[in-house]
Design a protein around this motif. Sequence first.
Motif, PDB file in Angstrom:
ATOM      1  N   THR A 210      48.376  23.733  32.972  1.00  0.00           N
ATOM      2  CA  THR A 210      47.248  24.672  32.854  1.00  0.00           C
ATOM      3  C   THR A 210      46.148  24.339  33.856  1.00  0.00           C
ATOM      4  O   THR A 210      45.588  25.237  34.505  1.00  0.00           O
ATOM      5  N   PHE A 211      45.853  23.056  33.999  1.00  0.00           N
ATOM      6  CA  PHE A 211      44.830  22.665  34.969  1.00  0.00           C
ATOM      7  C   PHE A 211      45.287  22.970  36.396  1.00  0.00           C
ATOM      8  O   PHE A 211      44.484  23.407  37.230  1.00  0.00           O
ATOM      9  N   SER A 212      46.564  22.765  36.679  1.00  0.00           N
ATOM     10  CA  SER A 212      47.090  23.088  38.008  1.00  0.00           C
ATOM     11  C   SER A 212      46.975  24.578  38.292  1.00  0.00           C
ATOM     12  O   SER A 212      46.645  24.995  39.413  1.00  0.00           O
ATOM     13  N   LEU A 213      47.218  25.417  37.286  1.00  0.00           N
ATOM     14  CA  LEU A 213      47.072  26.859  37.452  1.00  0.00           C
ATOM     15  C   LEU A 213      45.618  27.239  37.703  1.00  0.00           C
ATOM     16  O   LEU A 213      45.331  28.144  38.503  1.00  0.00           O
ATOM     17  N   ALA A 214      44.699  26.556  37.019  1.00  0.00           N
ATOM     18  CA  ALA A 214      43.273  26.817  37.251  1.00  0.00           C
ATOM     19  C   ALA A 214      42.894  26.500  38.695  1.00  0.00           C
ATOM     20  O   ALA A 214      42.086  27.212  39.307  1.00  0.00           O
TER      21      ALA A 214
ATOM     22  N   SER B 158      37.648  30.294  36.783  1.00  0.00           N
ATOM     23  CA  SER B 158      38.339  29.006  36.893  1.00  0.00           C
ATOM     24  C   SER B 158      37.425  27.916  37.435  1.00  0.00           C
ATOM     25  O   SER B 158      37.578  26.735  37.093  1.00  0.00           O
TER      26      SER B 158
ATOM     27  N   LEU C 287      40.966  20.847  28.064  1.00  0.00           N
ATOM     28  CA  LEU C 287      41.654  20.162  29.155  1.00  0.00           C
ATOM     29  C   LEU C 287      41.214  18.708  29.286  1.00  0.00           C
ATOM     30  O   LEU C 287      41.988  17.864  29.748  1.00  0.00           O
TER      31      LEU C 287
ATOM     32  N   VAL D  80      37.798  25.982  27.265  1.00  0.00           N
ATOM     33  CA  VAL D  80      38.970  25.548  28.039  1.00  0.00           C
ATOM     34  C   VAL D  80      38.716  24.196  28.688  1.00  0.00           C
ATOM     35  O   VAL D  80      39.595  23.329  28.708  1.00  0.00           O
TER      36      VAL D  80
ATOM     37  N   ARG E 217      35.403  20.751  32.743  1.00  0.00           N
ATOM     38  CA  ARG E 217      36.402  19.701  32.534  1.00  0.00           C
ATOM     39  C   ARG E 217      35.935  18.385  33.136  1.00  0.00           C
ATOM     40  O   ARG E 217      36.033  17.325  32.500  1.00  0.00           O
TER      41      ARG E 217
ATOM     42  N   GLY F 141      51.521  20.875  28.111  1.00  0.00           N
ATOM     43  CA  GLY F 141      51.190  21.875  29.122  1.00  0.00           C
ATOM     44  C   GLY F 141      49.775  21.763  29.662  1.00  0.00           C
ATOM     45  O   GLY F 141      49.331  22.621  30.417  1.00  0.00           O
ATOM     46  N   ARG F 142      49.056  20.721  29.277  1.00  0.00           N
ATOM     47  CA  ARG F 142      47.669  20.578  29.731  1.00  0.00           C
ATOM     48  C   ARG F 142      47.610  20.429  31.245  1.00  0.00           C
ATOM     49  O   ARG F 142      46.779  21.065  31.904  1.00  0.00           O
TER      50      ARG F 142
END
Length: 277
Positions: A104-108, A148, A93, A89, A155, A100-101
């Motif tokens: 997805t990072f904001s959700l992490a 996460s 990223l 992941v 990342r 949606g990258r």
Amino acid sequence: MSRGHHILRGIVLALGAFIFLFPFYYMVIGSLQESPDPSLAGAFPNPANLTLDNYAAINSRIGLLQGLVNSGIFAGGVIICTVLFGVLVGYALAQLQWRGRGVTFSLALLVQVVPFQLLMIPLYVLIARDYGLADSYAGMILPFAINSTAVIIFRQYFLQVPKELFDAARIDGAGELKLLWSIAIPLVRPALLTVVLLTFIGPWNEFLWPFLVTKEASLQPLAVSLANYLSNVAATAANPFGAILAGACVLAAPAVLIFILFQRHFVSTNIGSGVKG
């Protein structure tokens, strides 16, 4: 810096080290005492009062070796899953372009503020009732399989790897998995070790989730076995104070040993130094 400042700094560091290490010393000494002495004087016992009987007593009740094996399987499974998914992941990223990258990072990042205790009840229903994984190693490991924090660490490390390396490899016909295995991972070895060390402490000391999902004593990690001993057996033991401290020493020993051996690896190296200009 003057000599006085050096002396003052040494005194402060020595005092801090003493305050930090004294509980560990007291735990070891308490685990060796034949007769419990919870007072401050118990930190300096008579050598004649020292014995290994407390370790034998706690081992006869809960099986220290089996508890250590269960803790090792639990921690090892979590580490393997965390590194595997974290690398995949984190690389996606950092180096791949896809819709949606950013979300997805904001959700992490958002997951960082959600306490695990808030998710424990739905996770228990999902793991125990829907998947039928109660009293199994998989049931203990799955809720911790994706971390996460590890995703964010990988990342950030992958972002530091020059994109020119990947572009050149793609021109030569290398696929993304080949890029990840041959170029990216060798350059982020400090991140791998950091994630392993940081991940190990959590599951090794985890109590609440294994306690909820396992009822079989033969599957329970050492932290859960010690808690069960404390609540069910300690009242009838000859020296419950010493036996509990003996179990705590066995539980803490691997974590302390790993920290002593690998503490210098917490400092990351400069990735750019491995790339020639």
